[in-house]
Design a protein around this motif. Structure first.
Motif, PDB file in Angstrom:
ATOM      1  N   CYS A  20       0.842  -1.211   0.000  1.00 44.03           N
ATOM      2  CA  CYS A  20       0.000   0.000   0.000  1.00 44.03           C
ATOM      3  C   CYS A  20       0.871   1.253   0.000  1.00 44.03           C
ATOM      4  CB  CYS A  20      -0.946  -0.011   1.193  1.00 44.03           C
ATOM      5  SG  CYS A  20      -0.124  -0.287   2.759  1.00 44.03           S
ATOM      6  N   CYS A  21       2.065   1.160   0.568  1.00 43.85           N
ATOM      7  CA  CYS A  21       2.955   2.332   0.648  1.00 43.85           C
ATOM      8  C   CYS A  21       3.683   2.552  -0.666  1.00 43.85           C
ATOM      9  CB  CYS A  21       3.968   2.147   1.769  1.00 43.85           C
ATOM     10  SG  CYS A  21       3.214   1.721   3.335  1.00 43.85           S
ATOM     11  N   ARG A  22       3.499   1.621  -1.613  1.00 48.93           N
ATOM     12  CA  ARG A  22       4.153   1.764  -2.918  1.00 48.93           C
ATOM     13  C   ARG A  22       3.165   2.169  -3.996  1.00 48.93           C
ATOM     14  NH1 ARG A  22       7.140  -2.587  -0.871  1.00 48.93           N
ATOM     15  NH2 ARG A  22       9.335  -2.005  -0.697  1.00 48.93           N
ATOM     16  N   ALA A  25      -1.135   7.236  -3.499  1.00 48.89           N
ATOM     17  CA  ALA A  25      -0.730   8.608  -3.196  1.00 48.89           C
ATOM     18  C   ALA A  25      -1.413   8.973  -1.881  1.00 48.89           C
ATOM     19  CB  ALA A  25      -1.190   9.535  -4.311  1.00 48.89           C
ATOM     20  N   ILE A  26      -0.639   9.369  -0.879  1.00 52.99           N
ATOM     21  CA  ILE A  26      -1.203   9.646   0.443  1.00 52.99           C
ATOM     22  C   ILE A  26      -1.406  11.150   0.627  1.00 52.99           C
ATOM     23  CG2 ILE A  26      -0.901   9.359   2.948  1.00 52.99           C
ATOM     24  CD1 ILE A  26      -1.198   6.696   1.435  1.00 52.99           C
ATOM     25  N   ALA A  27      -2.658  11.568   0.554  1.00 54.18           N
ATOM     26  CA  ALA A  27      -2.974  12.990   0.759  1.00 54.18           C
ATOM     27  C   ALA A  27      -2.851  13.305   2.246  1.00 54.18           C
ATOM     28  CB  ALA A  27      -4.393  13.263   0.280  1.00 54.18           C
ATOM     29  N   ARG A  65       0.484  15.931  -0.800  1.00 51.15           N
ATOM     30  CA  ARG A  65       0.585  14.495  -0.509  1.00 51.15           C
ATOM     31  C   ARG A  65       2.020  14.168  -0.116  1.00 51.15           C
ATOM     32  NH1 ARG A  65       3.371  12.096  -4.562  1.00 51.15           N
ATOM     33  NH2 ARG A  65       3.120  12.873  -6.687  1.00 51.15           N
ATOM     34  N   LEU A  66       2.221  12.969   0.431  1.00 47.91           N
ATOM     35  CA  LEU A  66       3.572  12.556   0.792  1.00 47.91           C
ATOM     36  C   LEU A  66       4.404  12.366  -0.477  1.00 47.91           C
ATOM     37  CD1 LEU A  66       2.951   9.884   3.601  1.00 47.91           C
ATOM     38  CD2 LEU A  66       3.511  12.311   3.855  1.00 47.91           C
ATOM     39  N   ALA A  67       5.668  12.737  -0.416  1.00 47.86           N
ATOM     40  CA  ALA A  67       6.552  12.548  -1.573  1.00 47.86           C
ATOM     41  C   ALA A  67       6.877  11.053  -1.703  1.00 47.86           C
ATOM     42  CB  ALA A  67       7.820  13.360  -1.380  1.00 47.86           C
ATOM     43  N   LEU A  82       9.037  -1.225   5.979  1.00 50.41           N
ATOM     44  CA  LEU A  82       8.314  -0.734   7.164  1.00 50.41           C
ATOM     45  C   LEU A  82       8.253   0.786   7.152  1.00 50.41           C
ATOM     46  CD1 LEU A  82       9.934  -3.106   9.809  1.00 50.41           C
ATOM     47  CD2 LEU A  82       7.713  -3.363   8.698  1.00 50.41           C
ATOM     48  N   CYS A  83       7.254   1.310   7.859  1.00 49.17           N
ATOM     49  CA  CYS A  83       7.034   2.757   7.905  1.00 49.17           C
ATOM     50  C   CYS A  83       7.935   3.377   8.988  1.00 49.17           C
ATOM     51  CB  CYS A  83       5.569   3.023   8.214  1.00 49.17           C
ATOM     52  SG  CYS A  83       5.230   4.759   8.515  1.00 49.17           S
ATOM     53  N   ARG A  84       8.697   4.383   8.594  1.00 45.45           N
ATOM     54  CA  ARG A  84       9.595   5.017   9.575  1.00 45.45           C
ATOM     55  C   ARG A  84       8.795   5.809  10.613  1.00 45.45           C
ATOM     56  NH1 ARG A  84      13.152   5.461   4.986  1.00 45.45           N
ATOM     57  NH2 ARG A  84      15.038   4.306   5.461  1.00 45.45           N
ATOM     58  N   ILE A  85       7.701   6.423  10.195  1.00 44.52           N
ATOM     59  CA  ILE A  85       6.903   7.202  11.172  1.00 44.52           C
ATOM     60  C   ILE A  85       6.349   6.249  12.232  1.00 44.52           C
ATOM     61  CG2 ILE A  85       4.908   8.717  11.509  1.00 44.52           C
ATOM     62  CD1 ILE A  85       5.149   9.690   8.698  1.00 44.52           C
ATOM     63  N   HIS A  86       5.819   5.132  11.764  1.00 48.00           N
ATOM     64  CA  HIS A  86       5.234   4.136  12.671  1.00 48.00           C
ATOM     65  C   HIS A  86       6.308   3.623  13.642  1.00 48.00           C
ATOM     66  CE1 HIS A  86       2.103   0.688  12.987  1.00 48.00           C
ATOM     67  NE2 HIS A  86       2.808   0.743  14.092  1.00 48.00           N
ATOM     68  N   LYS A  94       0.912   8.421  12.136  1.00 47.30           N
ATOM     69  CA  LYS A  94       0.882   8.375  10.662  1.00 47.30           C
ATOM     70  C   LYS A  94      -0.299   9.201  10.137  1.00 47.30           C
ATOM     71  CE  LYS A  94       0.759   3.808  10.251  1.00 47.30           C
ATOM     72  NZ  LYS A  94       0.866   2.460   9.699  1.00 47.30           N
ATOM     73  N   PRO A  95      -0.271   9.570   8.850  1.00 46.70           N
ATOM     74  CA  PRO A  95      -1.458  10.229   8.283  1.00 46.70           C
ATOM     75  C   PRO A  95      -2.687   9.315   8.419  1.00 46.70           C
ATOM     76  CG  PRO A  95       0.397  10.382   6.765  1.00 46.70           C
ATOM     77  CD  PRO A  95       0.817   9.454   7.874  1.00 46.70           C
ATOM     78  N   LEU A  96      -3.846   9.923   8.529  1.00 46.43           N
ATOM     79  CA  LEU A  96      -5.068   9.139   8.744  1.00 46.43           C
ATOM     80  C   LEU A  96      -5.308   8.133   7.604  1.00 46.43           C
ATOM     81  CD1 LEU A  96      -7.510   8.677  10.536  1.00 46.43           C
ATOM     82  CD2 LEU A  96      -8.681  10.545   9.345  1.00 46.43           C
TER      83      LEU A  96
HETATM   84  S1  SF4 Z   1       3.527   7.218   5.901  1.00 43.24           S
HETATM   85 FE1  SF4 Z   1       4.150   5.149   6.459  1.00 43.24          FE
HETATM   86  S2  SF4 Z   1       2.263   3.911   6.311  1.00 43.24           S
HETATM   87 FE2  SF4 Z   1       1.893   5.846   5.175  1.00 43.24          FE
HETATM   88  S3  SF4 Z   1       2.427   5.370   3.035  1.00 43.24           S
HETATM   89 FE3  SF4 Z   1       4.288   6.239   4.025  1.00 43.24          FE
HETATM   90  S4  SF4 Z   1       5.429   4.433   4.744  1.00 43.24           S
HETATM   91 FE4  SF4 Z   1       3.352   3.762   4.329  1.00 43.24          FE
END
Ligand code: SF4
Length: 419
Positions: A20-22, A25-27, A65-67, A82-86, A94-96
């Motif tokens: 999902c992180c690949r 696009a995370i707004a 959105r996240l780069a 893995l997610c660095r924020i998590h 993390k973003p909602l």
């Molecule tokens: S913030 Fe973390 S959980 Fe969200 S897309 Fe990026 S890596 Fe994935």
């Protein structure tokens, strides 16, 4: 908070595949952006001087959105997926949008229904804890994502001009789900039965058919349409030439994947998509690969029977349809504000689309029978767009679905690709 209705047949836990992180696009909202900026990532050697955010959306509705990294992964995804924020600040930091995925909450009158996105492989494979046991966590998310006053949202119409209140609309939804759950019938036959009921609903006037009368009406039309679906689906004819062209173009839309790098390619990408669309309309020669991993195979190879599927593959398809219907993930607010009948037709078309994509995956490695993984992968590819890609809510896509419905080709396509 409104009562939350959860799917009883679905399991899910995150298995850290990072998929999902690949591919999304995370707004982020201005508040989320501020919060992430405060986390001090610019001093983190793993992130370096890479930008954390980029602008997104049209000039009149600019967002953020996240780069992403050069391979398309989110800027915060590490080498282990893995997610660095998590890892550093916990899940709630993390973003909602990341916290909610793969769940989808949908207002349904005096309750909220929950569906899942099958673009996540763990959802497709039904892996993890039963969703029904995750209520406390899901209630927390519900509070964050469901807007105040959700109970005042109108139910989607059954078809244009035919409006029912939520309780009656939900009776229809439950009825369709019950047909899809008929365990003694193959999944394609269940879908055809439900579709036959939906076709009749699309021709009905509901002024006087409400409450107990509606239940009676549904029983009658279900009995009447049950005999319309032949016991042997092989006796159903192939879709006509016009329907086949429309279907290939529709399948191409589902099979397409626009990576960030491709989006940046501008007119070159548009030109290659235009040429692919022409080839799909003709349906001759090789199928142009629409995303990495798709091998060019002859269009004709995908029209051959691919033999019976495994029980596991059919369970996956049936569960997909039931979770989407139970969770109202096919019409109204969850699906481009379309009426129930049109939304169900779109959902039914996913069945032949998935089997067509699965055939493509199998044929690409020289096989003429489907493996469970072909169906699983095809389901994840198709559901990535379903209800989320803006193009699917546009007039061209909607008129394609409606014309296939009017020609009676949705049923034919289901039976054809079920072989
Ligand atoms: S913030 Fe973390 S959980 Fe969200 S897309 Fe990026 S890596 Fe994935």
């Amino acid at each position: 908070m409104l009562p939350l209705e959860l799917p009883t047949i679905q399991n899910w836990s995150c298995h850290n595949c990072g998929g999902c992180c690949r591919q999304h696009a995370i707004a982020v909202t201005p508040e989320e952006r501020r919060r992430i900026e405060m986390q001090g990532w610019t001093a983190d050697p793993a992130i370096g001087h890479r930008p954390l955010f980029v602008s997104s959306g049209p000039p009149w509705n600019r967002g953020c959105r996240l780069a992403h990294q050069s391979d398309g992964a989110c800027v915060f995804l590490d080498e282990q997926g893995l997610c660095r924020i998590h890892a550093k600040f916990g899940e709630a930091a993390k973003p909602l949008a990341c916290r909610v995925y793969p769940y989808a909450f949908h207002p349904a009158g005096r309750k909220i229904t929950l569906s899942l996105r099958f673009s996540c492989p763990s959802v497709v494979h039904n892996q993890g804890r039963p969703v029904i046991t995750q209520k406390p966590d899901l209630r927390e998310l519900e509070e964050l994502v469901v807007p105040a006053g959700a109970e005042k949202m109108r139910a989607p119409p059954v078809c244009p001009g035919q409006q029912l209140d939520w309780p009656d609309l939900l009776v229809i939804v439950q009825h369709l789900e019950a047909i899809l759950a008929l365990g003694d019938l193959p999944v394609a036959a269940r879908l055809l039965r439900a579709l036959a009921v939906v076709d009749l609903l699309g021709q009905s006037k509901f002024e006087k058919i409400r409450g107990p009368r509606l239940r009676e009406f549904l029983e009658i039309i279900t009995l009447a349409t049950a005999t319309e679906v032949p016991a042997d689906l092989l006796t159903i004819h192939e879709a006509g030439p016009a329907g086949r062209v429309q279907f290939r173009l529709l399948a191409a839309q589902y099979a397409r994947k626009d990576t960030f790098a491709e989006c940046d390619a501008g007119w070159r990408r548009r030109w290659s998509l235009f040429r692919a669309a022409v080839q799909f309309a003709k349906g001759r020669g090789n199928v142009p690969p629409l995303q990495p991993g798709f091998v060019p195979v002859p269009f004709a190879a995908l029209e051959q029977p691919f033999g019976p599927r495994s029980a596991e593959a059919d369970e996956m398809l049936a569960r997909y349809l039931r979770v989407k219907v139970q969770g109202l993930h096919f019409c109204g607010r969850a699906f481009y504000d379309v009426p129930l009948v049109e939304g169900f037709q779109s959902l039914a078309l996913i069945f032949p689309v998935v089997l067509w994509i699965a055939r493509w995956l199998a044929a690409g490695t020289g096989r003429t029978a489907l493996a469970v993984e072909d169906v699983a992968q095809a389901l994840a590819i198709a559901d990535h767009h379903h209800g989320y890609s803006p193009a699917f809510g546009q007039a061209s896509f909607r008129s394609r679905v409606c014309s296939l419905g009017k020609m009676g080709d949705i049923e034919r396509l289901i039976a054809w690709y079920d072989r």
